[in-house]
Design a protein around this motif. Sequence first.
Motif, mmCIF file in Angstrom:
data_model
loop_
_atom_site.group_PDB
_atom_site.id
_atom_site.type_symbol
_atom_site.label_atom_id
_atom_site.label_comp_id
_atom_site.label_asym_id
_atom_site.label_seq_id
_atom_site.Cartn_x
_atom_site.Cartn_y
_atom_site.Cartn_z
ATOM 1 N N LEU A 1 0.898 -1.105 0.009
ATOM 2 C CA LEU A 1 0.060 0.165 0.106
ATOM 3 C C LEU A 1 0.965 1.161 0.068
ATOM 4 O O LEU A 1 1.342 1.780 0.900
ATOM 5 C CB LEU A 1 -0.968 -0.048 1.079
ATOM 6 N N VAL B 1 0.284 3.972 2.641
ATOM 7 C CA VAL B 1 0.731 3.507 4.024
ATOM 8 C C VAL B 1 2.104 4.349 4.093
ATOM 9 O O VAL B 1 2.383 5.197 5.129
ATOM 10 C CB VAL B 1 0.814 2.140 4.284
ATOM 11 N N MET C 1 -8.131 1.014 6.494
ATOM 12 C CA MET C 1 -6.870 0.305 5.890
ATOM 13 C C MET C 1 -7.306 -1.013 6.098
ATOM 14 O O MET C 1 -7.525 -1.423 7.091
ATOM 15 C CB MET C 1 -5.828 1.043 6.294
ATOM 16 N N ALA D 1 -1.398 -3.023 5.247
ATOM 17 C CA ALA D 1 -0.528 -1.996 6.017
ATOM 18 C C ALA D 1 0.333 -2.126 6.846
ATOM 19 O O ALA D 1 1.559 -1.761 6.692
ATOM 20 C CB ALA D 1 -1.871 -1.253 6.615
ATOM 21 N N GLU E 1 -9.888 -4.184 9.417
ATOM 22 C CA GLU E 1 -9.719 -2.889 9.303
ATOM 23 C C GLU E 1 -9.363 -1.885 10.273
ATOM 24 O O GLU E 1 -9.792 -2.080 11.381
ATOM 25 C CB GLU E 1 -10.856 -2.299 8.478
ATOM 26 N N TRP F 1 -3.923 3.418 9.411
ATOM 27 C CA TRP F 1 -2.756 2.948 8.437
ATOM 28 C C TRP F 1 -1.442 2.374 8.989
ATOM 29 O O TRP F 1 -0.720 1.607 8.606
ATOM 30 C CB TRP F 1 -2.134 4.338 7.467
#
Length: 409
Positions: free
Chosen positions: A68, A71, A143, A148, A184, A187
């Motif tokens: 990501l 991130v 995220m 992450a 989730e 970040w």
Amino acid sequence: MSKLIFRSTLGRTLVTISLSTLALVARADADSTMPSFEQCKQALAGKAMDAGVRQSTVEPVMAEVVHLDRVIELDRRQPEFTTTFADYLNRRVNDSRVEKGRQLLEKHRELLARVTEATGVPAPYLAAFWGLETNYGSYFGKMQVPSALATLACDARRSSFFTEQFIAALRIIDEGAIPADKMEGSWAGAMGHVQFMPTVFLQHAVDADGDGRRDLWNSLPDAMMSAGRFLQSMGWDGDYRWGREVRLPDNFDFSLADGSRRPLSDWRDMEITDAFGKPLAKEPIEAALIVPSGHQGPAFLVYRNFRVIMGWNRSEFYAIAVGHLADRIAGAGKLQNPPPEDHPALSRDQVLTLQQALNARGYASGEPDGILGSNTRNAIRAYQQAEGLVADGFPSSEVLSSLGVYTGT
């Protein structure tokens, strides 16, 4: 702005680079020595299985893990300007959040009372952490936590820390707390109502609703009891509050506001009162005096629980915000001496220049890093004492000007 100037052997200037830019270049060089993301993923999978995570969990999770870029961007992004205490507090402790906290305190009174009975942490504090971390569960972060954390574990800057967090996240999935695709968070990997990092989850999350899972996303009983247990583990003292706003006498020696703990009776003997001018209670407890906005702003005597709050988030601003929000939720009013809103926010380069100027004059602020921490404040305080200024450790315009730190636009 602090800069390094590189010159040729003939003395001509070749390039000027700010220290913050130089730091990014150094990080980029470190990144280039890291293995590829796919190689790193394989290594992470092996470490997770070595730590006891089942292969049947590791393989499907790793198949969905992706790098990501966002991130890394967020991790690299250093705020250009420091946040003033007034801005920090006013954004986090406002009328809307206070009113919502009071409503939820009443709505969940029975649950929060159970947590208080089990952990000693009063309900308003539990609500305050909840309010500051996720605005009472309204935003957990979007995220995908495994991706992450893998992204950060495969980056040079804090690889060891996030490798540990990644393995912990897989262990949480492996125990059945939450499916990988539902995990989730922020970040940086903080999760659920109270934004626990994975290692904190493993150590302190509990199944309070009896459904067989430790679920900090969908179970408020689990989240609140887990928060209480975490604070209890750090030494929360149920007999005392976090601290309080106080009123200082005229001509007070602000060099005493250095965070050192003294018996409350000592502060009382100095004619410090509560915020309304009433004498401090005669309690056998130690307290430290802090003035986050300098001598022109509010003053606080903080107790042991203040340090417990900082065990959750190592920021004095955060700890004051939690304590003040808890007080407001419990029915207290606003600060009697609110922080000045006209203090300028300093850029990181300005703080770097300040630190370099202090060090050059023999006031040790540590390695210049652009962060206004305790070492820098202590160095400012020593400089102020030597110059006959109010020794509150605050980078006032007077201090900055006398040290040659440019504060214009």
